[in-house]
Design a protein around this motif. Structure first.
Motif, PDB file in Angstrom:
ATOM      1  N   HIS A   1      41.336  40.350  44.145  1.00 60.93           N
ATOM      2  CA  HIS A   1      42.070  40.040  42.889  1.00 60.93           C
ATOM      3  C   HIS A   1      41.093  39.456  41.940  1.00 60.93           C
ATOM      4  CE1 HIS A   1      45.546  39.936  45.398  1.00 60.93           C
ATOM      5  NE2 HIS A   1      46.316  39.951  44.215  1.00 60.93           N
TER       6      HIS A   1
ATOM      7  N   ARG B   1      44.513  40.473  38.217  1.00 62.41           N
ATOM      8  CA  ARG B   1      42.984  40.373  38.314  1.00 62.41           C
ATOM      9  C   ARG B   1      42.515  39.148  37.520  1.00 62.41           C
ATOM     10  NH1 ARG B   1      41.313  43.591  42.364  1.00 62.41           N
ATOM     11  NH2 ARG B   1      42.529  45.715  42.679  1.00 62.41           N
TER      12      ARG B   1
ATOM     13  N   THR C   1      49.594  41.356  41.539  1.00 60.99           N
ATOM     14  CA  THR C   1      48.734  42.510  41.159  1.00 60.99           C
ATOM     15  C   THR C   1      47.280  41.879  40.113  1.00 60.99           C
ATOM     16  OG1 THR C   1      49.853  43.524  39.733  1.00 60.99           O
ATOM     17  CG2 THR C   1      50.042  44.407  41.937  1.00 60.99           C
TER      18      THR C   1
END
Length: 193
Positions: free
Chosen positions: A169, A131, A129
């Motif tokens: 992302h 970024r 998850t």
């Protein structure tokens, strides 16, 4: 490879990987005779003018997710431009091993704090998850049609769905960059800026 000498060879489930020493002293990794990837060195003067550093120079980033790191040049470039958190993803474990074997001579690019993941870049990215300020796809081209497994990997990183994954992302203002194979150190290629 134009006067190059194979100095090491590794075989694994992915491919045959050769380290080739060029007459000018540059080292490349070749996967089944294709997909040449310049091995980073500890001296930035050897590769600082490579076009692959452009994304790092143009958009300063604190974090980067690098797909197809091969000889580690893009990791070295990210470090040169001050990227603090680097995740390097490479499908070919022999490439990582050969560069790690070079140690300090390769700038220790796959040592801490670089996070190294063996796998297919898009799948690795989708499994998390986190970024990133910058996502790069470097040298994600085998250059050899007979590499069926690698060709399938390439097919998954350039799809519309893959680019949606990359965009999901990114941090706000983040970038996706596609960088070509190295332009420095090869036979017959000028290394001047």
């Amino acid at each position: 490879r134009a006067g190059g000498v194979v100095t090491q060879t590794r075989w694994d489930a992915t491919a045959r990987t050769d380290e080739v020493l060029m007459p000018n002293g540059a080292r490349y990794l070749y996967m089944d005779g294709g997909a040449g990837s310049l091995v980073a060195t500890q001296d930035p003067n050897d590769w600082a003018h490579d076009v692959g550093g452009f994304p790092f120079a143009m958009a300063p980033a604190r974090s980067a997710f690098l797909i197809g790191t091969g000889g580690g040049l893009d990791v070295a470039q990210a470090r040169l431009y001050g990227v603090e958190s680097i995740t390097a993803v490479e499908v070919n474990p022999a490439s990582i091993d050969l560069v790690r074997d070079r140690g300090a001579a390769a700038g220790g690019v796959y040592d801490e704090p670089t996070r190294v993941v063996i796998g297919e870049g898009r799948r690795v990215l989708a499994s998390g998850t986190e970024r990133y300020d910058l996502i790069t796809l470097a040298n994600v081209v085998t250059g050899a049609a007979e590499l069926r497994g690698a060709a399938l990997t390439e097919n998954t990183v350039y799809t519309v769905e893959a680019f949606r994954e990359y965009l999901e992302h990114l941090t706000p203002g983040g970038s996706v960059a596609l960088t070509p194979a190295s332009t420095v150190g090869g036979a017959g290629v000028s290394t001047s800026a």
